[in-house]
Scaffold this active site. Structure first.
Site, PDB file in Angstrom:
ATOM      1  CB  CYS A 104      51.707   6.946  33.636  1.00 51.13           C
ATOM      2  SG  CYS A 104      52.736   7.511  35.033  1.00 51.13           S
ATOM      3  CG  HIS A 159      53.123  10.674  30.879  1.00 52.48           C
ATOM      4  ND1 HIS A 159      51.790  10.596  31.209  1.00 52.48           N
ATOM      5  CD2 HIS A 159      53.803  10.509  32.044  1.00 52.48           C
ATOM      6  CE1 HIS A 159      51.662  10.416  32.508  1.00 52.48           C
ATOM      7  NE2 HIS A 159      52.865  10.357  33.037  1.00 52.48           N
ATOM      8  CD  GLU A 218      50.221  11.499  28.048  1.00 55.80           C
ATOM      9  OE1 GLU A 218      50.049  11.627  29.274  1.00 55.80           O
ATOM     10  OE2 GLU A 218      50.562  10.430  27.500  1.00 55.80           O
TER      11      GLU A 218
END
Length: 196
Positions: free
Chosen positions: A76, A178, A180
């Protein structure tokens, strides 16, 4: 082992939780000496690119990051930091990848920020996207984007305009989404990075 650059600008908990889920070992990079403990480096990031760059400069890690020869992944804002310049704060950045980070607001008719799930088109020769199919969905939250470029963009996404969902220059990689927060596909990205 992955070293996470800890400069006060990353959503580190979500990232470490994802690394725990897939069994990837990690630790924190707080100073220059810590880099030697890890064979891969992640630069996380949430928030303002200009402020993130300022925090990174305050850590004294900038020149060491630029000179790294091991695999590096920016996430990001961490990806945006790899570029030369951001319209967010009119900030000079690390200038590893000679692209600019631009504001959506001036260039699209859609709602800003670009938030939620969107599909990407990766270049099949990019090792970061091994076992990732074309049009896989990833989770995005950003108001600024990196211009699409045939040389450095290794995955494209469209939100009114085509932009870089991922970039690569040598050992430096970046993803605008992202991983994650992107389910199994995102976990695969982290696993692929851990094997570079």
């Amino acid at each position: 082992m992955i070293g996470i650059v800890n400069y006060g600008a990353g959503n580190i908990f979500s990232l470490t939780a994802a690394l725990d889920r897939v069994g990837i070992g990690y630790g924190m990079v707080n100073n220059v000496d810590d880099f030697e403990q890890y064979d891969r480096i992640i630069i996380p990031g949430v928030g303002h690119a200009g402020a993130a760059m300022q925090k990174l400069e305050e850590t004294g890690l900038v020149q060491h990051i630029i000179s790294l020869k091991k695999p590096v992944l920016g996430i990001c804002v961490g990806m945006q930091l790899l570029t030369s310049f951001s319209e967010e704060g009119q900030a000079e950045l690390l200038d590893i990848v000679p692209l600019k980070t631009l504001h959506f607001d001036k260039r699209i008719g859609k709602k800003v920020p670009h938030m939620g799930w969107n599909s990407i088109s990766p270049k099949m020769d990019c090792p970061l996207f091994e076992n990732i199919t074309d049009n896989s969905y990833f989770y995005f939250v950003h108001s600024y984007f990196i211009q699409a470029d045939e040389q450095y963009t290794c995955a494209f996404c469209t939100y009114d305009v085509a932009f870089s969902a991922a970039i690569q220059k040598g050992n430096f990689y970046g993803v605008q989404f992202h991983p994650e927060k992107s389910g199994k596909a995102g976990e695969q990205i982290l696993l692929n990075f851990s094997r570079l």
